[in-house]
Design a protein around this motif. Structure first.
Motif, mmCIF file in Angstrom:
data_model
loop_
_atom_site.group_PDB
_atom_site.id
_atom_site.type_symbol
_atom_site.label_atom_id
_atom_site.label_comp_id
_atom_site.label_asym_id
_atom_site.label_seq_id
_atom_site.Cartn_x
_atom_site.Cartn_y
_atom_site.Cartn_z
ATOM 1 N N VAL A 105 43.833 46.906 50.745
ATOM 2 C CA VAL A 105 42.628 47.215 49.963
ATOM 3 C C VAL A 105 42.125 45.934 49.291
ATOM 4 O O VAL A 105 40.925 45.626 49.303
ATOM 5 N N GLN A 106 43.050 45.164 48.735
ATOM 6 C CA GLN A 106 42.680 43.877 48.111
ATOM 7 C C GLN A 106 41.934 42.999 49.124
ATOM 8 O O GLN A 106 40.855 42.468 48.839
ATOM 9 N N LYS A 154 40.357 43.890 51.865
ATOM 10 C CA LYS A 154 39.064 44.469 52.277
ATOM 11 C C LYS A 154 37.998 44.230 51.229
ATOM 12 O O LYS A 154 36.839 43.954 51.549
ATOM 13 N N LEU A 155 38.357 44.350 49.950
ATOM 14 C CA LEU A 155 37.387 44.106 48.869
ATOM 15 C C LEU A 155 36.895 42.657 48.923
ATOM 16 O O LEU A 155 35.699 42.385 48.751
ATOM 17 N N ILE A 156 37.805 41.751 49.185
ATOM 18 C CA ILE A 156 37.435 40.320 49.236
ATOM 19 C C ILE A 156 36.482 40.066 50.407
ATOM 20 O O ILE A 156 35.452 39.397 50.263
ATOM 21 N N ALA A 215 34.497 42.117 51.779
ATOM 22 C CA ALA A 215 33.201 42.782 51.581
ATOM 23 C C ALA A 215 32.364 42.131 50.483
ATOM 24 O O ALA A 215 31.191 42.455 50.328
ATOM 25 N N SER A 216 32.946 41.207 49.738
ATOM 26 C CA SER A 216 32.200 40.621 48.611
ATOM 27 C C SER A 216 31.265 39.509 49.093
ATOM 28 O O SER A 216 31.329 39.077 50.244
ATOM 29 N N THR A 224 41.190 43.136 41.636
ATOM 30 C CA THR A 224 40.346 42.424 42.601
ATOM 31 C C THR A 224 38.865 42.690 42.331
ATOM 32 O O THR A 224 38.047 41.757 42.361
ATOM 33 N N ARG A 225 38.522 43.963 42.053
ATOM 34 C CA ARG A 225 37.115 44.278 41.747
ATOM 35 C C ARG A 225 36.631 43.448 40.550
ATOM 36 O O ARG A 225 35.542 42.869 40.582
ATOM 37 N N LEU A 234 36.332 39.676 41.434
ATOM 38 C CA LEU A 234 35.170 39.403 42.295
ATOM 39 C C LEU A 234 33.869 39.515 41.499
ATOM 40 O O LEU A 234 32.959 38.688 41.663
ATOM 41 N N GLU A 272 43.378 47.133 43.232
ATOM 42 C CA GLU A 272 41.983 47.535 43.365
ATOM 43 C C GLU A 272 41.183 47.096 42.125
ATOM 44 O O GLU A 272 40.151 46.431 42.234
ATOM 45 N N THR A 273 41.699 47.448 40.951
ATOM 46 C CA THR A 273 40.973 47.120 39.709
ATOM 47 C C THR A 273 40.919 45.614 39.495
ATOM 48 O O THR A 273 39.862 45.052 39.171
#
Ligand SMILES: NC(=O)c1ccc[n+]([C@@H]2O[C@H](COP(=O)([O-])OP(=O)(O)OC[C@H]3O[C@@H](n4cnc5c(N)ncnc54)[C@H](OP(=O)(O)O)[C@@H]3O)[C@@H](O)[C@H]2O)c1
Length: 259
Positions: free
Chosen positions: A113-114, A116-118, A120-121, A76-77, A80, A73-74
């Motif tokens: 989660v990784q 999904k973050l990608i 959504a970016s 990838t955030r 991005l 999570e951290t």
């Protein structure tokens, strides 16, 4: 074209860096050893400056449920955010075939989660889901070992060589973003119990593999097709038997004699 390979010292990362350089690409091989840390953000602004593509092939140092989630999570955030700041035009990340079917494990919940973050970016992306690497088969055995016995289900598996994973990533990173998931896999399917039996035998590992329909893959209850990709997957060329022959070859010492 400048490509930043994050996790550039790892199994896949080091192979990818080498292949991209051989194809004339300008590559930054980033990892904590080279002063780039996706958790603290250290070195990220410099590492991503001028990069048109980022390939995330990091892995978490601990696969414990909370730790692995926090890592992906951290990491990838941060990647991005710094990637968007640097104007990166293609974000490529390596994930695992069947991730949404393996959520009993905290590792795969973290990989989802990784992903999904990608998605959504704002950065155009390609998520590359690979099947298990040949190099990872021993680790699968280790996880299911009790005493001298390895208990595994006869689920289908379509593993691939790390070399072929790196080649596919190189191809994808130098193409346009697909903004979806691409699956990659090996050229053949095996039964998991049989694959591990062949791997252990080739490395003269004395453990006995017990075929058990209730056995687990990495602690996860899997069904027949949980681990295999869909029909449209891009397939690597290296066959398991050929990889085994290479991997079990005695290393020649200086002077040409096997060690
Ligand atoms: N194993 C499989 O069969 C399989 C199948 C499909 C997909 N995958 C995926 O493939 C990916 C790569 O796996 P791998 O086996 O190549 O991993 P690996 O060999 O363990 O390498 C991990 C890399 O991540 C780097 N790293 C760790 N913490 C970092 C941080 N805080 N900041 C920057 N870099 C950091 C490491 O750097 P240092 O060397 O400096 O520690 C290393 O370069 C994973 O995401 C995994 O989910 C694996």
């Amino acid at each position: 074209m400048k490509i930043a390979v994050i996790g550039g010292t790892g199994l896949i990362g080091s192979k990818l860096v080498k292949k991209l350089r051989e194809h004339g690409q300008e590559v930054v091989a980033a990892s904590p050893t080279s002063g780039v840390n996706t958790i603290t953000g250290e070195g990220l602004a410099d590492g991503l400056k001028g990069a048109s593509a980022v390939v995330d092939v990091t892995n978490a140092p601990s696969w414990e449920d909370t730790a692995v989630l926090k890592f992906f999570e951290t990491s990838t955030r941060n990647l991005l955010a710094y990637g968007a700041g640097a104007g990166v035009g293609h974000y490529v990340a390596l994930s695992v075939v069947g991730t949404e079917r393996l959520l009993e494990s905290g590792y795969f919940r973290a990989k989802l989660v990784q992903e999904k973050l990608i998605k959504a970016s704002s950065i155009p992306y390609s998520i590359v889901r690979a099947t298990q690497f040949f190099e990872f088969v021993k680790q699968i055995a280790d996880y299911s070992t009790e005493g001298n016995k390895v208990r595994l289900p006869p689920a289908l598996i379509q593993p691939m060589a790390a070399d072929d994973v790196a080649s596919a990533l190189g191809r994808i990173a130098t193409s346009s973003p697909v903004n979806s998931i691409v699956e990659i896999g090996g050229p053949e399917q095996f039964r998991l119990d049989e694959l591990v039996r062949r791997d252990l035998a080739a490395f003269q590992d004395p453990r006995e593999v017990i075929s058990d329909p209730h056995g687990r893959y990495y602690g996860i209850q899997v069904s027949e097709r949980s681990l295999v990709p869909d029909r449209g997957a891009q397939l690597g060329a290296t066959r398991f038997e050929d990889w085994l022959t290479q991997a079990t070859k005695p290393v020649a010492k200086a002077g040409g004699k096997p060690a």
